[in-house]
Motif scaffolding. Structure first.
Motif, PDB file in Angstrom:
ATOM      1  N   ASP A 111      -9.826  10.477 -36.736  1.00 49.42           N
ATOM      2  CA  ASP A 111      -9.530   9.160 -36.110  1.00 49.42           C
ATOM      3  C   ASP A 111      -8.387   8.617 -35.735  1.00 49.42           C
ATOM      4  O   ASP A 111      -7.896   7.671 -34.870  1.00 49.42           O
ATOM      5  CB  ASP A 111     -10.405   8.365 -36.496  1.00 49.42           C
ATOM      6  N   ALA A 112      -7.469   9.170 -36.665  1.00 50.68           N
ATOM      7  CA  ALA A 112      -6.072   8.530 -36.639  1.00 50.68           C
ATOM      8  C   ALA A 112      -5.199   9.098 -35.447  1.00 50.68           C
ATOM      9  O   ALA A 112      -4.230   8.306 -34.987  1.00 50.68           O
ATOM     10  CB  ALA A 112      -5.053   9.012 -37.871  1.00 50.68           C
ATOM     11  N   VAL A 113      -5.774   9.959 -34.731  1.00 55.91           N
ATOM     12  CA  VAL A 113      -5.200  10.374 -33.569  1.00 55.91           C
ATOM     13  C   VAL A 113      -5.902   9.997 -32.321  1.00 55.91           C
ATOM     14  O   VAL A 113      -6.567  10.329 -31.551  1.00 55.91           O
ATOM     15  CB  VAL A 113      -5.468  12.000 -33.449  1.00 55.91           C
ATOM     16  N   THR A 114      -5.275   8.704 -32.054  1.00 58.44           N
ATOM     17  CA  THR A 114      -5.482   7.930 -30.877  1.00 58.44           C
ATOM     18  C   THR A 114      -5.184   8.614 -29.575  1.00 58.44           C
ATOM     19  O   THR A 114      -4.045   9.375 -29.907  1.00 58.44           O
ATOM     20  CB  THR A 114      -5.272   6.541 -30.960  1.00 58.44           C
ATOM     21  N   PRO A 115      -5.653   8.037 -28.460  1.00 52.72           N
ATOM     22  CA  PRO A 115      -5.063   8.725 -27.194  1.00 52.72           C
ATOM     23  C   PRO A 115      -3.388   8.449 -27.327  1.00 52.72           C
ATOM     24  O   PRO A 115      -2.503   9.387 -26.688  1.00 52.72           O
ATOM     25  CB  PRO A 115      -5.472   8.007 -26.070  1.00 52.72           C
ATOM     26  N   ALA A 116      -2.922   7.366 -27.752  1.00 51.51           N
ATOM     27  CA  ALA A 116      -1.550   6.982 -27.822  1.00 51.51           C
ATOM     28  C   ALA A 116      -0.580   8.034 -28.766  1.00 51.51           C
ATOM     29  O   ALA A 116       0.311   8.863 -28.350  1.00 51.51           O
ATOM     30  CB  ALA A 116      -1.039   5.742 -28.129  1.00 51.51           C
ATOM     31  N   VAL A 117      -1.254   8.478 -29.854  1.00 51.37           N
ATOM     32  CA  VAL A 117      -0.785   9.381 -30.860  1.00 51.37           C
ATOM     33  C   VAL A 117      -0.813  10.946 -30.348  1.00 51.37           C
ATOM     34  O   VAL A 117       0.135  11.752 -30.482  1.00 51.37           O
ATOM     35  CB  VAL A 117      -1.540   9.326 -31.991  1.00 51.37           C
ATOM     36  N   ALA A 118      -1.919  11.112 -29.766  1.00 48.85           N
ATOM     37  CA  ALA A 118      -2.052  12.440 -29.073  1.00 48.85           C
ATOM     38  C   ALA A 118      -1.037  12.893 -27.851  1.00 48.85           C
ATOM     39  O   ALA A 118      -0.268  13.919 -27.816  1.00 48.85           O
ATOM     40  CB  ALA A 118      -3.553  12.608 -28.576  1.00 48.85           C
ATOM     41  N   ALA A 119      -0.906  11.666 -27.279  1.00 50.76           N
ATOM     42  CA  ALA A 119       0.226  11.892 -25.994  1.00 50.76           C
ATOM     43  C   ALA A 119       1.645  11.949 -26.590  1.00 50.76           C
ATOM     44  O   ALA A 119       2.370  12.738 -25.939  1.00 50.76           O
ATOM     45  CB  ALA A 119       0.129  10.636 -25.123  1.00 50.76           C
ATOM     46  N   ALA A 120       2.059  11.364 -27.729  1.00 52.50           N
ATOM     47  CA  ALA A 120       3.203  11.235 -28.301  1.00 52.50           C
ATOM     48  C   ALA A 120       3.595  12.448 -28.821  1.00 52.50           C
ATOM     49  O   ALA A 120       4.695  13.123 -28.772  1.00 52.50           O
ATOM     50  CB  ALA A 120       3.413  10.315 -29.241  1.00 52.50           C
ATOM     51  N   TRP A 121       2.570  13.224 -29.645  1.00 57.98           N
ATOM     52  CA  TRP A 121       2.849  14.406 -30.122  1.00 57.98           C
ATOM     53  C   TRP A 121       2.887  15.465 -29.101  1.00 57.98           C
ATOM     54  O   TRP A 121       3.435  16.598 -29.260  1.00 57.98           O
ATOM     55  CB  TRP A 121       2.109  14.725 -31.428  1.00 57.98           C
ATOM     56  N   ASP A 122       1.898  15.429 -28.105  1.00 56.49           N
ATOM     57  CA  ASP A 122       1.825  16.466 -27.090  1.00 56.49           C
ATOM     58  C   ASP A 122       3.288  16.580 -26.412  1.00 56.49           C
ATOM     59  O   ASP A 122       3.587  17.589 -25.986  1.00 56.49           O
ATOM     60  CB  ASP A 122       0.906  16.156 -26.266  1.00 56.49           C
ATOM     61  N   GLU A 123       3.905  15.174 -26.169  1.00 58.56           N
ATOM     62  CA  GLU A 123       5.391  15.171 -25.698  1.00 58.56           C
ATOM     63  C   GLU A 123       6.355  16.098 -26.849  1.00 58.56           C
ATOM     64  O   GLU A 123       7.157  16.887 -26.106  1.00 58.56           O
ATOM     65  CB  GLU A 123       5.690  13.828 -25.337  1.00 58.56           C
ATOM     66  N   VAL A 124       6.227  15.820 -27.952  1.00 59.74           N
ATOM     67  CA  VAL A 124       7.051  16.294 -28.971  1.00 59.74           C
ATOM     68  C   VAL A 124       6.970  18.034 -28.861  1.00 59.74           C
ATOM     69  O   VAL A 124       8.060  18.578 -28.760  1.00 59.74           O
ATOM     70  CB  VAL A 124       6.571  15.970 -30.506  1.00 59.74           C
ATOM     71  N   TYR A 125       5.763  18.339 -28.698  1.00 59.68           N
ATOM     72  CA  TYR A 125       5.612  19.776 -28.562  1.00 59.68           C
ATOM     73  C   TYR A 125       6.199  20.278 -27.126  1.00 59.68           C
ATOM     74  O   TYR A 125       6.777  21.346 -27.155  1.00 59.68           O
ATOM     75  CB  TYR A 125       4.092  20.132 -28.389  1.00 59.68           C
ATOM     76  N   TRP A 126       5.884  19.637 -26.257  1.00 52.34           N
ATOM     77  CA  TRP A 126       6.368  20.348 -24.831  1.00 52.34           C
ATOM     78  C   TRP A 126       8.205  20.103 -24.532  1.00 52.34           C
ATOM     79  O   TRP A 126       8.683  20.870 -24.156  1.00 52.34           O
ATOM     80  CB  TRP A 126       5.753  19.484 -23.600  1.00 52.34           C
ATOM     81  N   LEU A 127       8.353  19.104 -25.351  1.00 55.83           N
ATOM     82  CA  LEU A 127       9.924  19.086 -25.448  1.00 55.83           C
ATOM     83  C   LEU A 127      10.465  20.305 -25.969  1.00 55.83           C
ATOM     84  O   LEU A 127      11.556  20.794 -25.404  1.00 55.83           O
ATOM     85  CB  LEU A 127      10.432  18.016 -25.976  1.00 55.83           C
ATOM     86  N   LEU A 128       9.744  20.549 -27.255  1.00 55.63           N
ATOM     87  CA  LEU A 128      10.261  21.859 -28.061  1.00 55.63           C
ATOM     88  C   LEU A 128       9.971  22.940 -27.098  1.00 55.63           C
ATOM     89  O   LEU A 128      10.994  23.901 -26.981  1.00 55.63           O
ATOM     90  CB  LEU A 128       9.504  21.802 -29.292  1.00 55.63           C
ATOM     91  N   ALA A 129       8.919  23.129 -26.601  1.00 58.31           N
ATOM     92  CA  ALA A 129       8.520  24.306 -25.920  1.00 58.31           C
ATOM     93  C   ALA A 129       9.510  24.374 -24.536  1.00 58.31           C
ATOM     94  O   ALA A 129      10.050  25.371 -24.314  1.00 58.31           O
ATOM     95  CB  ALA A 129       7.186  24.250 -25.362  1.00 58.31           C
ATOM     96  N   CYS A 130       9.846  23.363 -24.052  1.00 60.82           N
ATOM     97  CA  CYS A 130      10.738  23.602 -22.772  1.00 60.82           C
ATOM     98  C   CYS A 130      12.110  24.067 -23.400  1.00 60.82           C
ATOM     99  O   CYS A 130      12.804  24.819 -22.556  1.00 60.82           O
ATOM    100  CB  CYS A 130      10.817  22.359 -21.889  1.00 60.82           C
ATOM    101  N   ARG A 131      12.668  23.433 -24.372  1.00 63.57           N
ATOM    102  CA  ARG A 131      13.836  23.751 -24.853  1.00 63.57           C
ATOM    103  C   ARG A 131      13.834  25.368 -25.191  1.00 63.57           C
ATOM    104  O   ARG A 131      14.776  26.243 -25.005  1.00 63.57           O
ATOM    105  CB  ARG A 131      14.308  23.058 -26.218  1.00 63.57           C
ATOM    106  N   LEU A 132      12.816  26.047 -25.805  1.00 63.32           N
ATOM    107  CA  LEU A 132      12.724  27.291 -26.385  1.00 63.32           C
ATOM    108  C   LEU A 132      12.382  28.179 -24.980  1.00 63.32           C
ATOM    109  O   LEU A 132      13.259  29.319 -24.731  1.00 63.32           O
ATOM    110  CB  LEU A 132      11.643  27.507 -27.135  1.00 63.32           C
TER     111      LEU A 132
END
Length: 378
Positions: A111-132
């Motif tokens: 439950d700690a993963v609210t929509p806002a938290v999920a969106a923030a960490w999804d962005e972290v992943y995709w910033l990493l993915a795009c860099r790689l």
């Protein structure tokens, strides 16, 4: 630039604390949904949990880097991009990884993963993915490699015993095609089909310099894949990926220090071979540690190559107890650049000693395989 850095900053401690649990869950789900990926990942590292720990460290390190650009991450990104290119990783795998990774975050943190938290960490992943993805696309382009056809069939043109449990394999393209160019110090992935039906890839440093019309790897019998390779006869087929690796000999003419232990001598041998053929007046110091003389792979070749240099020093230490070098006994020419390869603990000791003796950090370079490659520094 993160859209919601405050959300990532607030949740980073929880993600850090549960990172290995998240990546354990991620890999289990990924392989269950895509068993073909078992042919890409090192299953020995998976079984020991080392790969999960490495991925967890990398994701957390990248998030820290986004929050504070002074936090180092560029060396990790370079190593990962080169490793992915050697394995033929393609951009279309990243959405699959992202979907399973974010699902694992939700399962572990609940439950700690609210929509806002999920969106923030999804962005972290995709910033990493795009860099790689961008870094890997550049490497594929520079190497003239189509990632969809990066694995090629080669054959063993020559098999030569080098020392106890160490064999060199000279490889040529099975189709008679061209041998890719590479830089001294790079490696290739080699994939073998084991009796259990699984395809297993491993990385091996190239142990000769470029321009010889072939590729050569020198393999110590350690683990299942290396053991399988040791039993290959001449003319046997193998699958080989494109050359990769960022720890390469610089193009200048300054002095070089090659420090190695055990089978870590292989990239040093490639660099030394290139120097002997192209820059025979370049100052070189070769320092190698081994447990015994009969285990010293490529010893005669190193002696031959250094004998043709105008300024070469060779130091060798045999020790059955620790396989170490005395860093204080190594000559250090002014403005030397050091290249290290060997067990992680060995390289950590050597790096620490060289820094203590005044070699700048940017002039101490090292090669790490396996999960340790994701460490930003030794």
């Amino acid at each position: 630039m993160l859209s919601h850095p405050d959300v990532v900053r607030a949740t980073l401690p929880a993600v850090r604390a549960h990172a290995v649990q998240i990546t354990d869950r991620f890999y289990a789900a990924l392989f269950a949904a895509h068993p073909e990926l078992l042919n890409v990942f090192n299953q020995s590292n998976q079984a020991g949990g080392r790969q999960s720990a490495a991925l967890a460290s990398a994701v957390v390190a990248f998030a820290e880097h986004l929050l504070d650009p002074r936090a180092p991450f560029t060396p990790v990104a370079e190593r990962v991009a080169h490793k992915h290119v050697s394995l033929g990783i393609r951009a279309e795998l990243y959405p699959v990884v992202g979907r399973h990774l974010m699902a694992a975050v939700g399962e572990v943190l609940g439950d700690a993963v609210t929509p806002a938290v999920a969106a923030a960490w999804d962005e972290v992943y995709w910033l990493l993915a795009c860099r790689l993805i961008a870094a890997e696309a550049r490497l594929y382009q520079l190497g003239g490699v189509d990632p969809a056809q990066s694995w090629r069939r080669w054959r063993v043109a020559k098999r030569q015993v080098e020392a106890v449990a160490a064999v060199s394999f000279t490889l040529v393209p099975d189709d008679g095609g061209s041998v890719p160019d590479f830089l001294p110090g790079q490696y290739v992935s080699v994939a073998v089909d084991l009796p259990d039906g699984r395809r297993r890839p491993r990385q091996y440093s190239l142990s000769q310099g470029p321009g010889r019309g072939s590729l050569r790897i020198t393999v110590r019998r350690i683990g299942v894949v290396s053991g399988f390779l040791h039993d290959l006869p001449a003319d046997a087929p193998v699958l080989v990926g494109p050359p990769a690796g960022e720890n390469t000999l610089d193009a200048g003419d300054g002095p070089v220090l090659l420090v190695s232990a055990g089978i870590g001598i292989t990239p040093a041998a490639s660099m030394l071979d290139h120097i002997a053929r192209v820059q025979p007046t370049r100052p070189v110091v070769v320092a190698h540690a081994e447990r015994s003389a009969d285990r010293h792979a490529l010893r005669a070749e190193v002696e031959h190559l250094t004998s043709g240099l105008t300024d070469a020093t060779v130091l060798t230490r045999y020790s059955a107890t620790d396989g170490r070098l005395d860093v204080d006994a190594i000559p250090l020419p002014h403005d030397v650049t050091a290249y290290l390869c060997g067990p992680v603990e060995f390289m950590r000791d050597m790096r620490s000693g060289l820094l203590r003796r005044g070699v700048p950090d940017e002039r101490v370079r090292y090669e790490v395989f396996g999960p340790g490659m994701l460490d930003s520094a030794l």
